[in-house]
Design an enzyme around this catalytic site. Structure first.
Site, PDB file in Angstrom:
ATOM      1  N   LYS A   2       5.715  21.276  12.756  1.00 11.86           N
ATOM      2  CA  LYS A   2       6.474  22.586  13.063  1.00 11.86           C
ATOM      3  C   LYS A   2       7.081  22.445  14.650  1.00 11.86           C
ATOM      4  O   LYS A   2       6.186  22.595  15.482  1.00 11.86           O
ATOM      5  CB  LYS A   2       5.828  23.723  12.580  1.00 11.86           C
ATOM      6  CG  LYS A   2       5.774  23.711  11.094  1.00 11.86           C
ATOM      7  CD  LYS A   2       7.034  24.254  10.423  1.00 11.86           C
ATOM      8  CE  LYS A   2       6.801  24.620   9.188  1.00 11.86           C
ATOM      9  NZ  LYS A   2       8.281  24.685   8.318  1.00 11.86           N
ATOM     10  N   GLU A  53      14.116  18.429   9.895  1.00 15.17           N
ATOM     11  CA  GLU A  53      14.562  19.596   9.312  1.00 15.17           C
ATOM     12  C   GLU A  53      15.162  20.608   9.949  1.00 15.17           C
ATOM     13  O   GLU A  53      14.435  21.021  11.011  1.00 15.17           O
ATOM     14  CB  GLU A  53      13.458  19.584   8.464  1.00 15.17           C
ATOM     15  CG  GLU A  53      13.553  20.602   7.069  1.00 15.17           C
ATOM     16  CD  GLU A  53      12.262  20.915   6.461  1.00 15.17           C
ATOM     17  OE1 GLU A  53      11.317  19.888   6.141  1.00 15.17           O
ATOM     18  OE2 GLU A  53      12.159  22.071   5.894  1.00 15.17           O
ATOM     19  N   ASP A  86      17.564  23.060   5.181  1.00 15.90           N
ATOM     20  CA  ASP A  86      16.334  23.792   4.315  1.00 15.90           C
ATOM     21  C   ASP A  86      17.177  25.310   4.011  1.00 15.90           C
ATOM     22  O   ASP A  86      17.813  25.631   3.502  1.00 15.90           O
ATOM     23  CB  ASP A  86      15.243  23.671   5.114  1.00 15.90           C
ATOM     24  CG  ASP A  86      14.070  24.407   4.490  1.00 15.90           C
ATOM     25  OD1 ASP A  86      14.411  25.142   3.273  1.00 15.90           O
ATOM     26  OD2 ASP A  86      12.878  24.732   4.907  1.00 15.90           O
TER      27      ASP A  86
HETATM   28  C1  MUC Z   1       9.627  25.409   5.407  1.00 15.83           C
HETATM   29  O1  MUC Z   1       9.921  24.162   5.404  1.00 15.83           O
HETATM   30  O2  MUC Z   1      10.409  25.691   6.458  1.00 15.83           O
HETATM   31  C2  MUC Z   1       6.873  27.454   4.627  1.00 15.83           C
HETATM   32  C3  MUC Z   1       5.643  26.801   4.844  1.00 15.83           C
HETATM   33  C4  MUC Z   1       5.555  25.894   5.860  1.00 15.83           C
HETATM   34  O3  MUC Z   1       4.738  25.323   6.321  1.00 15.83           O
HETATM   35  O4  MUC Z   1       6.831  25.883   6.160  1.00 15.83           O
HETATM   36  C5  MUC Z   1       7.836  26.663   5.489  1.00 15.83           C
HETATM   37  C6  MUC Z   1       8.959  26.288   4.651  1.00 15.83           C
HETATM   38 MG    MG Z   2      11.863  23.958   6.394  1.00 16.07          MG
END
Ligand code: MUC
Ligand code: MG
Length: 379
Positions: free
Chosen positions: A165, A220, A245
């Site tokens: 992330k 993403e 997304d």
């Molecule tokens: C996302 O792909 O943005 C929900 C859980 C996670 O880890 O990310 C988000 C979804």
């Molecule tokens: Mg996402």
């Protein structure tokens, strides 16, 4: 024919086994809503929506009000197998509110499939996959912790692909962390990056160039949702695939992105699209445009995970696998049976319906209105 006799909504909160840090929130207990639709014989269908704070437009409390006050009254007496008619009625009753509509539609599909004794995928055209590759989102925000968790998952044969992330910290730190994870895990382990709209176009261009060179597999949602032109320019510029997304929710938004190739891939999610059938519709738009697909999550429990898995099992071009790791993040469950994770895959439940039944003791412990509601926090 299965006619709807009653609709019940229950808000509950499931604690996580570790903090899940996203750009918009750190989740230590996830808020979910369960929808239980029953026919006159007491047969039950289950639906669920999971809400990550500030991720989408809806809140768990608003979903409950929308279902209880607006959608439930006209649903009574409707035939659950006429799913497109249920969707049309919900659209005529309230605009938007895709999570609320998805949770209701899920419960209708589950009940209709149970009445026929078939898995829910049968009502969606039938499964093409019996199991789905499942990645884990690494969200400690620290490379050494992310790497240690990934190694543990590889050893346990639970996950062999991961997602980092990004989008919260300085892009330079984000890029360094993503590449440190990729280097530590080696060439055979696929690593995705998700910026959750956190960059402007200049930062995204800088970061994606380095992520591409560092061997990251896909990036993403680098830009905010409205920036379709920027997404198109990034898609054109880079060979590393760009995935949309948050920017694609309705079938119309998916068509807008696909028709100007503002992404190479879509992340699909049942609540974001407003139901299982609309998730199939979005998948069909992507397939027609030659885009690849990723089965996303909003951190569902075993109920939502089983429902998502049913529709994902019908998608031929699920090239990026899925991220249905929700049940593995939670410290507990509200169902009698659990989704099975084995050999880096989630096995698609055989049904009938979604194949899940409620554990009433667990649900009464985690429901918000229970006496022991000591687990109700989401940062
Ligand atoms: C996302 O792909 O943005 C929900 C859980 C996670 O880890 O990310 C988000 C979804
Ligand atoms: Mg996402």
């Amino acid at each position: 024919m299965t006619r709807i006799h009653s609709i019940e909504t229950i808000v509950f909160d499931l604690p996580t086994i570790r903090p899940h840090k996203l750009a918009m929130a750190t989740v230590t207990a996830q808020s979910l809503i369960l929808v239980r639709i029953r026919d006159e014989n007491g047969n039950e269908g289950l639906g669920e929506a999971s809400v990550i704070p500030r991720y989408g437009a809806e809140t768990i409390e608003a979903i409950q009000v929308v279902i209880n006050q607006y959608l439930a009254p006209p649903l009574i007496g409707m035939d659950t197998s006429l799913i497109r008619r249920v969707l049309a009625m919900m659209d005529a009753t309230v605009k938007g509110n895709s999570y609320a509509k998805a949770a209701v539609e899920m419960a209708c599909v589950d009940l209709a499939a149970r009445a026929l004794g078939v898995p829910a995928s049968t009502l969606l055209g039938g499964a093409v996959h019996d199991r789905l590759p499942v990645l884990l989102v690494l969200s400690a925000g620290k490379a050494d912790e992310d790497i240690a968790l990934a190694q543990e998952m590889l050893d346990k044969r639970l996950h062999n692909r991961f997602l980092v992330k990004l989008g919260k910290d300085d892009p330079r730190d984000d890029v360094a962390r993503a590449i440190a994870v990729k280097n530590a895990l080696g060439g055979d382990v696929r690593v995705h990056a998700d910026a959750n709209q956190g960059w402007d176009e200049a930062s995204a261009t800088w970061a994606i160039e380095r992520l591409q060179d560092g061997g990251i597999a896909v990036v993403e949602q680098p830009l905010p949702t409205a920036e379709i032109d920027g997404m198109r320019r990034l898609t054109e510029r880079f060979t590393i695939p760009i995935m949309a997304d948050e920017a694609i929710d309705t079938v119309q938004s998916a068509l807008a992105f696909a028709s100007v190739r503002a992404a190479d891939a879509f992340s699909i999610k049942v609540t974001k699209h407003g139901g299982l059938l609309r998730t199939r519709d979005v998948a069909s738009v992507a397939e027609a445009a030659g885009l690849t697909l990723f089965g996303g999550t909003m951190l569902e429990s075993s109920v939502g995970t089983a429902a998502y898995a049913q529709v994902f099992s019908t998608v031929q071009s699920l090239d990026w696998g899925c991220q249905l790791f929700g049940p593995l993040l939670f410290a507990d469950t509200i169902t009698e049976h659990q989704p099975v994770y084995r050999d880096f895959h989630l096995e698609v439940p055989h049904g009938p319906g979604f194949g899940m039944r409620i554990d009433e003791d667990k649900l009464s412990h985690y429901r918000r209105d229970s006496a022991s509601a000591d687990h109700m926090t989401t940062a």
